[in-house]
Design a protein around this motif. Structure first.
Motif, mmCIF file in Angstrom:
data_model
loop_
_atom_site.group_PDB
_atom_site.id
_atom_site.type_symbol
_atom_site.label_atom_id
_atom_site.label_comp_id
_atom_site.label_asym_id
_atom_site.label_seq_id
_atom_site.Cartn_x
_atom_site.Cartn_y
_atom_site.Cartn_z
ATOM 1 N N LEU A 179 0.714 -1.194 0.307
ATOM 2 C CA LEU A 179 0.256 0.120 0.261
ATOM 3 C C LEU A 179 0.697 0.974 -0.051
ATOM 4 O O LEU A 179 0.514 2.802 -0.503
ATOM 5 N N ILE A 180 2.021 1.408 0.999
ATOM 6 C CA ILE A 180 2.703 2.015 0.630
ATOM 7 C C ILE A 180 3.832 2.690 -0.804
ATOM 8 O O ILE A 180 3.256 4.218 -1.276
ATOM 9 N N ALA A 181 3.578 1.491 -1.368
ATOM 10 C CA ALA A 181 4.152 1.790 -2.875
ATOM 11 C C ALA A 181 2.913 2.036 -3.766
ATOM 12 O O ALA A 181 3.284 3.223 -4.416
ATOM 13 N N TYR A 182 1.929 2.124 -3.730
ATOM 14 C CA TYR A 182 0.317 2.333 -4.551
ATOM 15 C C TYR A 182 0.743 3.553 -4.265
ATOM 16 O O TYR A 182 0.560 4.268 -4.730
ATOM 17 N N GLN A 183 0.493 4.151 -2.553
ATOM 18 C CA GLN A 183 0.395 5.516 -2.897
ATOM 19 C C GLN A 183 1.105 6.501 -3.578
ATOM 20 O O GLN A 183 1.084 6.989 -4.136
#
Length: 720
Positions: free
Chosen positions: A684-688
């Motif tokens: 999710l960090i990479a997605y943001q």
């Protein structure tokens, strides 16, 4: 019909203006009822006008030092009313007095926040004196009654404030949580069928702007209350409520997922309906944060059941795929955390916290403000003074008996003139239409010879409605105050039917005069401030982003003061840009520079901040040292990109965009390395970060299109 009713529907009694309206109406009723105790109607009507003038000066800052505020207001009102009475029959000296007093009173706002409303109210009291002068056999009596009405309002306000010192905070905090609830309810529309996503995003950006400004207003009120009593905010609990509002705001505005894509994948299930229900119920809970909530916790159970179902149904996980499954899981976790925040006390991180007091102006700085012709307040004060002077000149040229009602021209001029063209134009039509409708209604009421008692009731009611609608529907407020003043003057002995044409002509002439002044006398075009507002937003985004990544380095989700202030200023700066765009819509077409660009950039900046807020919620995750190092590199690259965008916006000449293109490619490469190192919901960090990078690419594309940036390396641009 529904639209008309919605437009006319009154504001909430939680509106901060409701208390002002109630105080003013109470005193007006008291004074007007004096008619039945054989008190001359001319006196009670003047007392009522004094109440209205004082109520217009009501401001939370008045109560910081009540005795000082009382003396300043009484001195200002006395100077205004007595100078009019003294100079009324000496046109040359009267003209000098109008010009100098208007300029000096407007410049009072440079001293302290409370002086601005006091100065405006004093000028209104002066015009009320002009309007009523001809009706008194002894004109020197009129200032006494105007001051008496004003003094009674001030003393009543001080008494109520002593009993309920946190009333403004209570009302503003209620309004703040209602705005946050509206944002949450609007966001729930992502999970309704046939939702126009683009319109919804614009609506959310506007609500975010309103919520950020409401947060800023609550912070100002806390600062004022702290100045009154150092420990007041801690004891009252409003400091904790302010902190809770910040926590909820960050979580509500954060964007964890591509909502439209998720809704499309789940369209054959009942999950969108459940998510819509949960978000609406949460919105209801948020709107009631200033109340004592029920102990029942059915919402938490509903969220938990949906999360359990998501984990248990394998076909749902397969339909969503690993990325969207993780996004939906974290969205539910965020909703669960928001629900938990709404039913718990949230102590401010530092219980002995004190806002930094506003420093008093030095005499040198004050003198510079008062004498610097490039200062925006100086120019506004001079423009206002010239308008009043020209207005008085027109009054002297109006032929025939007017019974003093030609001074409506000055009242229109005073109330419509704002610091810039946009703000003036927004009020101009509402003021003209409201005044003309109000004059027509008041004249009609007088023409049908209603009983005096009924006229007194309508006068008091119109005064109450004016203050209640003042910050909600300005045009309705103008109608009400016009009815109030016209009926009050009729009670003074002015024949409304005889003077109605004078009032109409005076209103139209005043409006024309104001328009010409803001259009041609030092016009302050909002377009000239666009680069400064955008660069300020980018600066605040960088500060907020840097705080977030610093917490990633520490693997801690700290709510320390630098982080809280960075978050607060970033969202406030975004709200300022949205307000700036709305203001530009009122400018002449030739002056609406880069309107389309600002509109689109506002949406992208809001999206960037939404993903940044979501990224902030993951910052306590424990990740590998290599991932932490990569995040540090990505932050530096993102910061460099934001700096490049700031340079492009602030520079008037075209700039080569190739360095920014290279930075975007660097970020994408760093993200590919980071994704390899993350697992599970860490992705999710990479997605943001990917969403933030896409926003930056879209911003870059917009700048190239609208600013006509030269494409020095077309093949490279195409590759990017």
């Amino acid at each position: 019909m529904n639209k008309i009713w919605h437009y006319l529907s009154p504001p909430s009694y939680h509106n901060p203006q409701f208390l002002i309206a109630s105080k003013a109406a109470f005193l007006i009723i008291c004074y007007l009822s004096g008619y039945y105790f054989s008190i001359p109607i001319i006196y009670v009507a003047t007392l009522a006008l004094g109440v209205v003038a004082a109520a217009l000066a009501d401001h939370p800052a008045l109560y910081v030092n009540p005795l000082k505020s009382l003396w300043i207001m009484l001195i200002s009102f006395s100077l205004a009313a007595y100078s009019v009475t003294w100079l009324y029959h000496y046109p040359v000296f009267f003209a000098v007095g109008i010009f100098s007093s208007t300029f000096l009173f407007v410049m009072l706002a440079a001293l302290e926040a409370r002086f601005g409303p006091i100065a405006m109210s004093a000028l209104i009291a002066a015009i009320y004196t002009m309007l009523g002068y001809a009706q008194y056999q002894d004109p020197w009596q009129q200032p006494w009654f105007l001051l008496g009405g004003a003094l009674s309002y001030i003393l009543l306000s001080f008494i109520i404030h002593a009993i309920r010192p946190n009333q403004s905070l209570r009302q503003h905090s209620k309004e703040l949580f209602i705005l946050l609830a509206k944002y949450q309810a609007e966001k729930a529309r992502y999970f309704k069928a046939h939702t126009n996503t683009e319109q919804l995003q614009l609506s959310l950006a506007q609500l975010s702007s309103q919520a950020s400004l409401a947060l800023a207003q609550m912070r100002r009120l806390l600062l004022i209350r702290q100045a009154q009593k150092r420990t007041a905010n801690q004891k009252s609990g409003y400091l904790n409520l302010f902190f809770k509002a910040q926590l909820l705001s960050e979580r509500i505005i954060s964007s964890h997922i591509d909502y439209a894509a998720l809704h499309q994948k789940l369209i054959d299930t009942d999950i969108p309906k459940q998510l819509h229900f949960i978000m609406l119920e949460l919105a209801k809970r948020i709107s009631r944060q200033t109340e004592v909530l029920s102990a029942k916790n059915t919402l938490a159970d509903t969220i938990a059941r949906l999360a359990t179902r998501l984990r248990g149904e394998i076909h749902l996980r397969e339909a969503l795929g690993p990325v969207q499954y993780n996004q939906l899981s974290y969205m539910l976790a965020n909703l669960k955390q928001m629900e938990k925040i709404t039913r718990q006390d949230t102590p401010f991180p530092t219980q002995d916290f004190q806002f930094e007091a506003i420093e008093a102006l030095t005499w040198k700085v004050l003198w510079q403000r008062l004498t610097n012709p490039t200062n925006r307040l100086f120019r506004h004060a001079l423009r206002q003074a010239l308008c009043m002077l020209a207005g008085y000149g027109i009054i002297l040229l109006i032929p025939g008996p007017s019974h003093g009602q030609d001074y409506w021209l000055l009242l229109t001029t005073l109330l419509v003139t704002k610091p810039n063209y946009s703000a003036t134009r927004q009020k101009l039509f509402e003021r003209i239409a409201g005044t003309l409708i109000g004059i027509a209604i008041a004249s009609g009421l007088v023409a049908i010879h209603m009983p005096t008692m009924l006229i007194l009731i309508i006068t008091a009611l119109s005064g109450f409605l004016f203050f209640w609608y003042f910050s909600y529907r300005y045009d309705i407020a103008v109608i009400m105050i016009t009815i109030f003043v016209a009926l009050s003057l009729n009670l003074l002995g002015v024949d409304s039917l005889v003077t109605v044409s004078v009032r109409v002509v005076a209103t139209l002439l005043g409006a024309l005069l104001v328009y010409l002044a803001v259009r041609f006398i030092w016009p302050d075009w909002l377009g000239n401030h666009t680069p400064a507002i955008m660069t300020q937003l980018l600066k605040q985004i960088r500060l907020y982003q840097n705080c977030i990544f610093n917490h990633y380095q520490k693997q801690q989700a700290l709510e320390d003061e630098p982080y809280r202030m960075a978050r607060f200023h970033a969202h406030t700066a975004e709200a300022e840009l949205m307000n700036h765009w709305r203001g530009l819509l009122s400018e002449p077409v030739s002056r609406r520079t880069q309107l389309s660009l600002i509109y689109q950039l506002s949406g992208h900046f809001h999206a960037y901040l939404s993903h940044l807020s979501a990224l902030a919620l993951y910052r306590n995750r424990t990740i590998s040292p290599r991932s932490i190092s990569l995040l540090g590199e990505i932050n530096q690259t993102l910061m460099e990109t934001l700096s490049q965008i700031e340079s492009v916006i602030s520079q008037p000449q075209p700039i080569d965009m190739e360095p920014m293109q290279q930075i975007i490619r660097t970020i994408n490469e760093q993200l590919r390395q980071l994704i390899i190192d993350l697992h599970g919901d860490e992705l999710l960090i990479a997605y943001q970060l990917q969403q933030m990078t896409e926003n930056l690419e879209q911003i870059q594309s917009l700048l190239m299109t609208h600013l006509h940036v030269p494409e020095l390396h077309p093949t490279e641009y195409h590759h990017a």
